[in-house]
Design a protein around this motif. Sequence first.
Motif, PDB file in Angstrom:
ATOM      1  N   THR A  29       0.855  -1.185   0.000  1.00 57.75           N
ATOM      2  CA  THR A  29       0.000   0.000   0.000  1.00 57.75           C
ATOM      3  C   THR A  29       0.889   1.232   0.000  1.00 57.75           C
ATOM      4  N   PRO A  30       0.767   2.031  -1.020  1.00 61.20           N
ATOM      5  CA  PRO A  30       1.695   3.162  -1.122  1.00 61.20           C
ATOM      6  C   PRO A  30       1.225   4.375  -0.337  1.00 61.20           C
ATOM      7  N   TYR A  31       2.193   5.169   0.047  1.00 64.22           N
ATOM      8  CA  TYR A  31       1.905   6.533   0.490  1.00 64.22           C
ATOM      9  C   TYR A  31       2.161   7.408  -0.743  1.00 64.22           C
ATOM     10  N   LEU A  32       1.165   8.166  -1.146  1.00 69.50           N
ATOM     11  CA  LEU A  32       1.265   8.933  -2.382  1.00 69.50           C
ATOM     12  C   LEU A  32       1.050  10.409  -2.123  1.00 69.50           C
ATOM     13  N   PHE A  33       1.709  11.212  -2.897  1.00 68.11           N
ATOM     14  CA  PHE A  33       1.704  12.662  -2.689  1.00 68.11           C
ATOM     15  C   PHE A  33       1.618  13.371  -4.033  1.00 68.11           C
ATOM     16  N   TRP A  34       1.063  14.577  -3.991  1.00 62.16           N
ATOM     17  CA  TRP A  34       1.188  15.526  -5.073  1.00 62.16           C
ATOM     18  C   TRP A  34       1.790  16.815  -4.508  1.00 62.16           C
ATOM     19  N   TYR A  35       2.821  17.290  -5.220  1.00 61.51           N
ATOM     20  CA  TYR A  35       3.460  18.557  -4.883  1.00 61.51           C
ATOM     21  C   TYR A  35       3.315  19.504  -6.069  1.00 61.51           C
ATOM     22  N   VAL A  36       3.327  20.811  -5.775  1.00 59.78           N
ATOM     23  CA  VAL A  36       3.308  21.818  -6.818  1.00 59.78           C
ATOM     24  C   VAL A  36       4.520  22.726  -6.635  1.00 59.78           C
ATOM     25  N   GLN A  37       5.096  23.115  -7.763  1.00 62.76           N
ATOM     26  CA  GLN A  37       6.248  24.007  -7.740  1.00 62.76           C
ATOM     27  C   GLN A  37       5.985  25.180  -8.677  1.00 62.76           C
ATOM     28  N   SER A  38       5.802  26.348  -8.096  1.00 59.87           N
ATOM     29  CA  SER A  38       5.666  27.556  -8.908  1.00 59.87           C
ATOM     30  C   SER A  38       7.050  28.028  -9.303  1.00 59.87           C
ATOM     31  N   PRO A  39       7.153  28.789 -10.379  1.00 62.99           N
ATOM     32  CA  PRO A  39       8.477  29.228 -10.865  1.00 62.99           C
ATOM     33  C   PRO A  39       9.310  29.883  -9.771  1.00 62.99           C
ATOM     34  N   GLY A  40      10.537  29.407  -9.610  1.00 67.38           N
ATOM     35  CA  GLY A  40      11.447  29.981  -8.632  1.00 67.38           C
ATOM     36  C   GLY A  40      11.156  29.620  -7.193  1.00 67.38           C
ATOM     37  N   GLN A  41      10.233  28.707  -6.995  1.00 60.12           N
ATOM     38  CA  GLN A  41       9.844  28.324  -5.638  1.00 60.12           C
ATOM     39  C   GLN A  41      10.196  26.871  -5.356  1.00 60.12           C
ATOM     40  N   GLY A  42      10.129  26.533  -4.077  1.00 59.59           N
ATOM     41  CA  GLY A  42      10.279  25.134  -3.702  1.00 59.59           C
ATOM     42  C   GLY A  42       8.992  24.373  -3.952  1.00 59.59           C
ATOM     43  N   LEU A  43       8.981  23.141  -3.473  1.00 55.92           N
ATOM     44  CA  LEU A  43       7.803  22.296  -3.666  1.00 55.92           C
ATOM     45  C   LEU A  43       6.835  22.461  -2.493  1.00 55.92           C
ATOM     46  N   GLN A  44       5.562  22.596  -2.827  1.00 59.94           N
ATOM     47  CA  GLN A  44       4.524  22.723  -1.805  1.00 59.94           C
ATOM     48  C   GLN A  44       3.629  21.493  -1.868  1.00 59.94           C
ATOM     49  N   LEU A  45       3.354  20.913  -0.717  1.00 60.38           N
ATOM     50  CA  LEU A  45       2.506  19.736  -0.660  1.00 60.38           C
ATOM     51  C   LEU A  45       1.058  20.113  -0.916  1.00 60.38           C
ATOM     52  N   LEU A  46       0.454  19.482  -1.936  1.00 62.07           N
ATOM     53  CA  LEU A  46      -0.957  19.725  -2.253  1.00 62.07           C
ATOM     54  C   LEU A  46      -1.871  18.769  -1.474  1.00 62.07           C
ATOM     55  N   LEU A  47      -1.504  17.491  -1.474  1.00 59.11           N
ATOM     56  CA  LEU A  47      -2.320  16.493  -0.787  1.00 59.11           C
ATOM     57  C   LEU A  47      -1.535  15.195  -0.687  1.00 59.11           C
ATOM     58  N   LYS A  48      -2.072  14.289   0.118  1.00 55.85           N
ATOM     59  CA  LYS A  48      -1.394  13.019   0.342  1.00 55.85           C
ATOM     60  C   LYS A  48      -2.438  11.925   0.596  1.00 55.85           C
ATOM     61  N   TYR A  49      -2.063  10.710   0.251  1.00 61.35           N
ATOM     62  CA  TYR A  49      -2.919   9.550   0.499  1.00 61.35           C
ATOM     63  C   TYR A  49      -2.125   8.501   1.258  1.00 61.35           C
ATOM     64  N   PHE A  50      -2.727   8.018   2.347  1.00 58.15           N
ATOM     65  CA  PHE A  50      -2.114   6.927   3.087  1.00 58.15           C
ATOM     66  C   PHE A  50      -2.999   5.689   3.056  1.00 58.15           C
ATOM     67  N   SER A  51      -4.264   5.885   3.371  1.00 60.22           N
ATOM     68  CA  SER A  51      -5.197   4.767   3.419  1.00 60.22           C
ATOM     69  C   SER A  51      -6.587   5.357   3.556  1.00 60.22           C
ATOM     70  N   GLY A  52      -7.590   4.475   3.561  1.00 54.89           N
ATOM     71  CA  GLY A  52      -8.944   4.947   3.793  1.00 54.89           C
ATOM     72  C   GLY A  52      -9.598   5.460   2.533  1.00 54.89           C
ATOM     73  N   ASP A  53     -10.328   6.535   2.679  1.00 55.11           N
ATOM     74  CA  ASP A  53     -11.081   7.098   1.575  1.00 55.11           C
ATOM     75  C   ASP A  53     -10.162   7.339   0.378  1.00 55.11           C
ATOM     76  N   THR A  54     -10.553   6.821  -0.764  1.00 60.19           N
ATOM     77  CA  THR A  54      -9.665   6.907  -1.934  1.00 60.19           C
ATOM     78  C   THR A  54      -9.726   8.250  -2.625  1.00 60.19           C
ATOM     79  N   LEU A  55     -10.653   9.096  -2.256  1.00 64.53           N
ATOM     80  CA  LEU A  55     -10.727  10.454  -2.807  1.00 64.53           C
ATOM     81  C   LEU A  55     -10.203  11.397  -1.736  1.00 64.53           C
ATOM     82  N   VAL A  56      -9.124  12.072  -2.075  1.00 66.48           N
ATOM     83  CA  VAL A  56      -8.425  12.910  -1.108  1.00 66.48           C
ATOM     84  C   VAL A  56      -8.555  14.365  -1.510  1.00 66.48           C
ATOM     85  N   GLN A  57      -8.898  15.191  -0.557  1.00 68.65           N
ATOM     86  CA  GLN A  57      -8.995  16.622  -0.814  1.00 68.65           C
ATOM     87  C   GLN A  57      -7.712  17.309  -0.381  1.00 68.65           C
TER      88      GLN A  57
END
Lengths: 112, 115
Positions: free
Chosen positions: A30-58
């Motif tokens: 079971t994976p831990y999954l993430f989405w990050y966003v990087q705006s120009p000239g910026q670092g990465l910002q965490l948008l959301l993450k999934y560990f378990s449970g509800d498969t739709l993550v806000q």
Amino acid sequence: AQSVTQPDIHITVSEGASLELRCNYSYGATPYLFWYVQSPGQGLQLLLKYFSGDTLVQGIKGFEAEFKRSQSSFNLRKPSVHWSDAAEYFCAVWRDDYKLSFGAGTTVTVRA
Amino acid sequence: GAGVSQSPSNKVTEKGKDVELRCDPISGHTALYWYRQSLGQGLEFLIYFQGNSAPDKSGLPSDRFSAERTGGSVSTLTIQRTQQEDSAVYLCASSFEGQGGYGYTFGSGTRLTVV
């Protein structure tokens, strides 16, 4: 080995239109999954993450992602994009040796 | 601090010179990571610190690269005899120990240009 694939290098979308970014993972458990966003000239910002449970993550900024085990996918969606959503988006999987393994990224361009 | 701080934000150096990149993690975060982001290469893991020790240096590309962490806080990534292929954005991230699976917090990066 665990890996992440983002099939789309670049996506162009009109402001107000919906957006979907694809992510496929290869992982034996079971994976831990993430989405990050990087705006120009910026670092990465965490948008959301999934560990378990509800498969739709806000997440932040109106984003959501759906985990589909049968398809080994974790696609990111937004119903209506804003010009400020132009950025590079990275999908990542947590490796149990403490590393985050990132996809190559998808660049999103928003046209007026 | 409130976030992960990296300095300098930009560095231009001549080929063959040594450079030091600094990372100040979030207070209390015992795990610290360095990644490199090169054009067309995505995000490449360099090194991981657990406290002051580095159990995984496997991502360091050559012996010209080294990193240390002192006081369980600030980390410095040093590149000796820089080469043009070292040009990249170097990103630092931190997390609570054992909680990296909850996601890292990244700094804004140092953009290194070797001319």
